[in-house]
Design a protein around this motif. Structure first.
Motif, mmCIF file in Angstrom:
data_model
loop_
_atom_site.group_PDB
_atom_site.id
_atom_site.type_symbol
_atom_site.label_atom_id
_atom_site.label_comp_id
_atom_site.label_asym_id
_atom_site.label_seq_id
_atom_site.Cartn_x
_atom_site.Cartn_y
_atom_site.Cartn_z
ATOM 1 N N ALA A 52 0.839 -1.208 0.000
ATOM 2 C CA ALA A 52 0.000 0.000 0.000
ATOM 3 C C ALA A 52 0.871 1.256 0.000
ATOM 4 O O ALA A 52 0.575 2.226 -0.718
ATOM 5 C CB ALA A 52 -0.928 -0.001 1.207
ATOM 6 N N VAL A 53 1.950 1.237 0.772
ATOM 7 C CA VAL A 53 2.880 2.382 0.789
ATOM 8 C C VAL A 53 3.524 2.542 -0.582
ATOM 9 O O VAL A 53 3.719 3.665 -1.060
ATOM 10 C CB VAL A 53 3.940 2.199 1.901
ATOM 11 N N GLN A 54 3.832 1.429 -1.235
ATOM 12 C CA GLN A 54 4.415 1.488 -2.579
ATOM 13 C C GLN A 54 3.465 2.184 -3.553
ATOM 14 O O GLN A 54 3.873 3.075 -4.298
ATOM 15 C CB GLN A 54 4.722 0.067 -3.066
ATOM 16 N N VAL A 55 2.210 1.798 -3.525
ATOM 17 C CA VAL A 55 1.223 2.392 -4.445
ATOM 18 C C VAL A 55 1.058 3.884 -4.159
ATOM 19 O O VAL A 55 1.036 4.707 -5.087
ATOM 20 C CB VAL A 55 -0.127 1.649 -4.327
ATOM 21 N N LEU A 56 0.965 4.246 -2.890
ATOM 22 C CA LEU A 56 0.811 5.662 -2.533
ATOM 23 C C LEU A 56 2.045 6.479 -2.909
ATOM 24 O O LEU A 56 1.927 7.615 -3.377
ATOM 25 C CB LEU A 56 0.520 5.798 -1.038
ATOM 26 N N THR A 57 3.221 5.911 -2.726
ATOM 27 C CA THR A 57 4.457 6.613 -3.080
ATOM 28 C C THR A 57 4.542 6.838 -4.584
ATOM 29 O O THR A 57 4.928 7.927 -5.033
ATOM 30 C CB THR A 57 5.678 5.808 -2.601
ATOM 31 N N SER B 103 10.641 2.437 -3.097
ATOM 32 C CA SER B 103 9.270 1.920 -3.004
ATOM 33 C C SER B 103 9.143 0.572 -3.715
ATOM 34 O O SER B 103 8.308 -0.247 -3.343
ATOM 35 C CB SER B 103 8.277 2.919 -3.583
ATOM 36 N N ALA B 104 9.977 0.341 -4.716
ATOM 37 C CA ALA B 104 9.928 -0.934 -5.428
ATOM 38 C C ALA B 104 10.697 -2.032 -4.690
ATOM 39 O O ALA B 104 10.292 -3.189 -4.696
ATOM 40 C CB ALA B 104 10.479 -0.765 -6.838
ATOM 41 N N VAL B 105 11.774 -1.676 -4.019
ATOM 42 C CA VAL B 105 12.647 -2.670 -3.391
ATOM 43 C C VAL B 105 12.234 -2.991 -1.956
ATOM 44 O O VAL B 105 12.416 -4.117 -1.493
ATOM 45 C CB VAL B 105 14.113 -2.186 -3.449
ATOM 46 N N LEU B 106 11.676 -2.044 -1.256
ATOM 47 C CA LEU B 106 11.374 -2.214 0.161
ATOM 48 C C LEU B 106 10.471 -3.406 0.488
ATOM 49 O O LEU B 106 10.728 -4.118 1.459
ATOM 50 C CB LEU B 106 10.773 -0.918 0.711
ATOM 51 N N TRP C 273 2.565 -10.872 -4.642
ATOM 52 C CA TRP C 273 3.676 -10.789 -5.590
ATOM 53 C C TRP C 273 3.250 -10.078 -6.871
ATOM 54 O O TRP C 273 4.011 -9.283 -7.438
ATOM 55 C CB TRP C 273 4.198 -12.196 -5.921
ATOM 56 N N GLY C 274 2.052 -10.355 -7.335
ATOM 57 C CA GLY C 274 1.554 -9.695 -8.544
ATOM 58 C C GLY C 274 1.381 -8.202 -8.360
ATOM 59 O O GLY C 274 1.749 -7.404 -9.235
ATOM 60 N N LEU C 275 0.842 -7.795 -7.209
ATOM 61 C CA LEU C 275 0.695 -6.362 -6.932
ATOM 62 C C LEU C 275 2.052 -5.686 -6.795
ATOM 63 O O LEU C 275 2.237 -4.551 -7.236
ATOM 64 C CB LEU C 275 -0.140 -6.141 -5.674
ATOM 65 N N TRP C 276 2.993 -6.391 -6.172
ATOM 66 C CA TRP C 276 4.342 -5.830 -6.067
ATOM 67 C C TRP C 276 4.951 -5.647 -7.462
ATOM 68 O O TRP C 276 5.536 -4.610 -7.765
ATOM 69 C CB TRP C 276 5.248 -6.732 -5.226
ATOM 70 N N THR D 14 6.061 -2.192 -9.222
ATOM 71 C CA THR D 14 7.419 -1.962 -9.715
ATOM 72 C C THR D 14 7.397 -1.483 -11.165
ATOM 73 O O THR D 14 8.136 -0.563 -11.545
ATOM 74 C CB THR D 14 8.244 -3.256 -9.584
ATOM 75 N N ILE D 15 6.546 -2.075 -11.970
ATOM 76 C CA ILE D 15 6.399 -1.627 -13.362
ATOM 77 C C ILE D 15 5.845 -0.204 -13.400
ATOM 78 O O ILE D 15 6.296 0.634 -14.198
ATOM 79 C CB ILE D 15 5.517 -2.604 -14.154
ATOM 80 N N ALA D 16 4.885 0.095 -12.534
ATOM 81 C CA ALA D 16 4.318 1.455 -12.482
ATOM 82 C C ALA D 16 5.381 2.470 -12.076
ATOM 83 O O ALA D 16 5.421 3.581 -12.619
ATOM 84 C CB ALA D 16 3.146 1.499 -11.510
ATOM 85 N N ALA D 17 6.264 2.097 -11.143
ATOM 86 C CA ALA D 17 7.345 3.005 -10.739
ATOM 87 C C ALA D 17 8.285 3.284 -11.913
ATOM 88 O O ALA D 17 8.703 4.427 -12.132
ATOM 89 C CB ALA D 17 8.121 2.418 -9.560
#
Length: 105
Positions: free
Chosen positions: A13-18, A51-54, A69-72, A76-79
């Motif tokens: 969730a933090v990844q998506v928000l970042t 945000s991608a690695v954390l 894993w799919g959301l991660w 990562t692709i979105a980043a």
């Protein structure tokens, strides 16, 4: 084990928000001052990378489900796409520069 999964979902969730915050910041910077977009891009790149690695260690330790894993992976692709779009915007003059160029003789 449940604590690990909570951490996984929290980090995703933090990844998506970042990623959303960085995309918005780059878009606003391009509209306001396109000449300083390169500096902003260099500042957001480490944040996008983090945000991608954390979430990876938490995903590995918690034996996370495939959905996590799919959301991660999607995050990562979105980043990477946010960085690519920011890099492309760097080469395009901002709206203020375009209006100034069109108002000439």
């Amino acid at each position: 084990m449940a604590t690990g999964l909570v951490l996984v979902w929290l980090l995703i969730a933090v990844q998506v928000l970042t990623i959303a915050a960085c995309a918005r910041h780059l878009a606003q910077r391009h509209r306001r001052d396109a000449s300083r977009l390169a500096r902003t891009l260099h500042r957001t790149a480490p944040v996008l990378l983090a945000s991608a690695v954390l979430p990876v260690p938490a995903l590995l330790v918690a034996d996370a489900p495939a959905v996590a894993w799919g959301l991660w992976g999607a995050g990562t692709i979105a980043a990477a796409l946010v960085h690519a779009v920011g890099d492309t915007l760097r080469d395009i003059p901002g709206p203020q520069a375009a209006s100034r160029a069109g108002s000439g003789p």
